[in-house]
Design a protein around this motif. Sequence first.
Motif, PDB file in Angstrom:
ATOM      1  N   GLN A  11      -2.309  45.783  46.423  1.00 48.63           N
ATOM      2  CA  GLN A  11      -3.384  44.725  46.916  1.00 48.63           C
ATOM      3  C   GLN A  11      -3.039  43.526  47.134  1.00 48.63           C
ATOM      4  OE1 GLN A  11      -7.016  44.426  44.539  1.00 48.63           O
ATOM      5  NE2 GLN A  11      -8.093  43.906  46.485  1.00 48.63           N
ATOM      6  N   VAL A  12      -3.225  42.835  48.612  1.00 50.35           N
ATOM      7  CA  VAL A  12      -2.948  41.435  48.606  1.00 50.35           C
ATOM      8  C   VAL A  12      -4.072  40.545  48.147  1.00 50.35           C
ATOM      9  CG1 VAL A  12      -2.611  39.776  50.436  1.00 50.35           C
ATOM     10  CG2 VAL A  12      -1.698  42.078  50.625  1.00 50.35           C
ATOM     11  N   SER A  13      -4.105  39.728  47.073  1.00 43.23           N
ATOM     12  CA  SER A  13      -5.054  39.236  46.591  1.00 43.23           C
ATOM     13  C   SER A  13      -5.074  37.535  47.287  1.00 43.23           C
ATOM     14  CB  SER A  13      -4.837  38.593  44.927  1.00 43.23           C
ATOM     15  OG  SER A  13      -4.792  39.896  44.315  1.00 43.23           O
ATOM     16  N   ASP A  18      -5.999  31.563  51.151  1.00 42.38           N
ATOM     17  CA  ASP A  18      -4.462  31.405  51.032  1.00 42.38           C
ATOM     18  C   ASP A  18      -4.371  32.895  49.975  1.00 42.38           C
ATOM     19  OD1 ASP A  18      -3.926  29.210  52.395  1.00 42.38           O
ATOM     20  OD2 ASP A  18      -4.627  28.043  50.882  1.00 42.38           O
ATOM     21  N   VAL A  19      -3.109  33.110  50.237  1.00 41.24           N
ATOM     22  CA  VAL A  19      -2.532  34.444  49.513  1.00 41.24           C
ATOM     23  C   VAL A  19      -1.968  33.706  47.997  1.00 41.24           C
ATOM     24  CG1 VAL A  19      -0.641  36.125  49.036  1.00 41.24           C
ATOM     25  CG2 VAL A  19      -1.700  35.686  51.235  1.00 41.24           C
ATOM     26  N   TYR A  20      -2.739  34.463  46.941  1.00 43.16           N
ATOM     27  CA  TYR A  20      -2.208  33.960  45.635  1.00 43.16           C
ATOM     28  C   TYR A  20      -1.130  34.827  45.130  1.00 43.16           C
ATOM     29  CZ  TYR A  20      -2.574  33.274  40.555  1.00 43.16           C
ATOM     30  OH  TYR A  20      -1.968  33.248  39.341  1.00 43.16           O
ATOM     31  N   ILE A  21      -0.031  34.149  44.556  1.00 46.58           N
ATOM     32  CA  ILE A  21       1.173  34.870  44.077  1.00 46.58           C
ATOM     33  C   ILE A  21       1.128  34.230  42.869  1.00 46.58           C
ATOM     34  CG2 ILE A  21       3.530  35.186  44.423  1.00 46.58           C
ATOM     35  CD1 ILE A  21       2.938  35.065  47.562  1.00 46.58           C
ATOM     36  N   GLY A  22       1.450  35.049  41.680  1.00 42.14           N
ATOM     37  CA  GLY A  22       1.617  34.292  40.425  1.00 42.14           C
ATOM     38  C   GLY A  22       2.982  34.195  40.439  1.00 42.14           C
ATOM     39  N   SER A  23       3.232  33.067  39.270  1.00 45.54           N
ATOM     40  CA  SER A  23       4.602  32.522  39.211  1.00 45.54           C
ATOM     41  C   SER A  23       5.703  33.683  38.556  1.00 45.54           C
ATOM     42  CB  SER A  23       4.685  31.422  37.879  1.00 45.54           C
ATOM     43  OG  SER A  23       3.992  31.918  36.938  1.00 45.54           O
ATOM     44  N   ASP A  24       5.031  34.669  37.820  1.00 41.87           N
ATOM     45  CA  ASP A  24       6.083  35.596  37.433  1.00 41.87           C
ATOM     46  C   ASP A  24       6.277  36.838  38.601  1.00 41.87           C
ATOM     47  OD1 ASP A  24       3.578  36.697  37.344  1.00 41.87           O
ATOM     48  OD2 ASP A  24       3.828  37.607  35.584  1.00 41.87           O
ATOM     49  N   CYS A  25       5.773  36.563  39.770  1.00 40.70           N
ATOM     50  CA  CYS A  25       6.042  37.694  40.953  1.00 40.70           C
ATOM     51  C   CYS A  25       7.263  37.757  41.529  1.00 40.70           C
ATOM     52  CB  CYS A  25       5.099  37.328  42.134  1.00 40.70           C
ATOM     53  SG  CYS A  25       5.248  38.505  43.396  1.00 40.70           S
ATOM     54  N   PRO A  26       8.184  38.709  41.639  1.00 41.61           N
ATOM     55  CA  PRO A  26       9.612  38.886  42.170  1.00 41.61           C
ATOM     56  C   PRO A  26       9.570  38.075  43.816  1.00 41.61           C
ATOM     57  CG  PRO A  26       9.037  40.888  41.199  1.00 41.61           C
ATOM     58  CD  PRO A  26       7.616  40.058  40.987  1.00 41.61           C
ATOM     59  N   HIS A  27      10.668  37.465  43.920  1.00 46.07           N
ATOM     60  CA  HIS A  27      10.847  36.874  45.209  1.00 46.07           C
ATOM     61  C   HIS A  27      10.425  37.609  46.396  1.00 46.07           C
ATOM     62  CE1 HIS A  27      11.391  32.905  43.371  1.00 46.07           C
ATOM     63  NE2 HIS A  27      12.320  33.640  42.678  1.00 46.07           N
ATOM     64  N   ASP A  28      11.002  39.063  46.175  1.00 41.88           N
ATOM     65  CA  ASP A  28      10.998  39.939  47.551  1.00 41.88           C
ATOM     66  C   ASP A  28       9.679  40.463  47.518  1.00 41.88           C
ATOM     67  OD1 ASP A  28      11.097  41.350  45.228  1.00 41.88           O
ATOM     68  OD2 ASP A  28      12.761  42.650  45.679  1.00 41.88           O
ATOM     69  N   LEU A  29       8.837  40.700  46.532  1.00 50.16           N
ATOM     70  CA  LEU A  29       7.345  40.845  46.408  1.00 50.16           C
ATOM     71  C   LEU A  29       6.555  39.909  46.904  1.00 50.16           C
ATOM     72  CD1 LEU A  29       5.127  43.052  46.235  1.00 50.16           C
ATOM     73  CD2 LEU A  29       4.927  42.320  43.759  1.00 50.16           C
ATOM     74  N   ALA A  30       7.038  38.739  46.659  1.00 49.57           N
ATOM     75  CA  ALA A  30       6.229  37.742  47.203  1.00 49.57           C
ATOM     76  C   ALA A  30       6.365  37.445  48.772  1.00 49.57           C
ATOM     77  CB  ALA A  30       6.402  36.070  46.476  1.00 49.57           C
ATOM     78  N   ALA A  36       1.998  39.768  54.504  1.00 49.57           N
ATOM     79  CA  ALA A  36       0.796  40.661  54.844  1.00 49.57           C
ATOM     80  C   ALA A  36      -0.344  39.752  54.824  1.00 49.57           C
ATOM     81  CB  ALA A  36       0.406  41.633  53.554  1.00 49.57           C
ATOM     82  N   GLY A  37      -0.408  38.642  54.037  1.00 49.10           N
ATOM     83  CA  GLY A  37      -1.508  37.521  54.119  1.00 49.10           C
ATOM     84  C   GLY A  37      -1.597  36.854  55.386  1.00 49.10           C
ATOM     85  N   ASN A  38      -0.613  36.684  55.989  1.00 54.12           N
ATOM     86  CA  ASN A  38      -0.487  35.914  57.579  1.00 54.12           C
ATOM     87  C   ASN A  38      -0.776  36.787  58.463  1.00 54.12           C
ATOM     88  OD1 ASN A  38       0.529  33.525  56.139  1.00 54.12           O
ATOM     89  ND2 ASN A  38       2.442  33.941  56.435  1.00 54.12           N
ATOM     90  N   VAL A  39      -0.996  38.329  58.186  1.00 57.81           N
ATOM     91  CA  VAL A  39      -1.403  39.157  59.392  1.00 57.81           C
ATOM     92  C   VAL A  39      -2.635  39.459  58.793  1.00 57.81           C
ATOM     93  CG1 VAL A  39       0.956  39.724  60.108  1.00 57.81           C
ATOM     94  CG2 VAL A  39      -0.314  41.114  58.653  1.00 57.81           C
ATOM     95  N   GLY A  40      -3.479  39.037  57.765  1.00 61.23           N
ATOM     96  CA  GLY A  40      -4.768  39.561  57.673  1.00 61.23           C
ATOM     97  C   GLY A  40      -4.824  40.911  56.801  1.00 61.23           C
ATOM     98  N   ALA A  41      -3.783  41.561  56.312  1.00 59.74           N
ATOM     99  CA  ALA A  41      -3.906  42.537  55.599  1.00 59.74           C
ATOM    100  C   ALA A  41      -4.529  42.525  54.385  1.00 59.74           C
ATOM    101  CB  ALA A  41      -2.493  43.058  55.438  1.00 59.74           C
ATOM    102  N   ASP A  42      -5.277  43.304  53.888  1.00 53.48           N
ATOM    103  CA  ASP A  42      -5.805  43.544  52.489  1.00 53.48           C
ATOM    104  C   ASP A  42      -4.903  44.394  51.579  1.00 53.48           C
ATOM    105  OD1 ASP A  42      -8.046  41.939  53.245  1.00 53.48           O
ATOM    106  OD2 ASP A  42      -8.777  43.873  54.024  1.00 53.48           O
TER     107      ASP A  42
END
Length: 70
Positions: A11-13, A18-30, A36-42
């Motif tokens: 899920q794209v939170s 704005d897309v919320y990305i936690g500080s422990d999220c891997p860079h490739d997943l971020a 996904a957030g920039n294209v409006g995907a959920d």
Amino acid sequence: EPRKACGWFVQVSTWENDVYIGSDCPHDLAACLVFAGNVGADWIVFDDFAQVIVGLPIYAKRIDALAQAY
């Protein structure tokens, strides 16, 4: 969530548009979440059925390594 044993839903939170990305999220997943957030995907579905999206990283399948990790 597993998808037919060969993919995952993520899920794209969002937080105030704005897309919320936690500080422990891997860079490739971020990078995928931001895209996904920039294209409006959920949701993002990670599998090997769709075409490659230009600008996102590509990785070789590593099923054995993943199976051992879990």
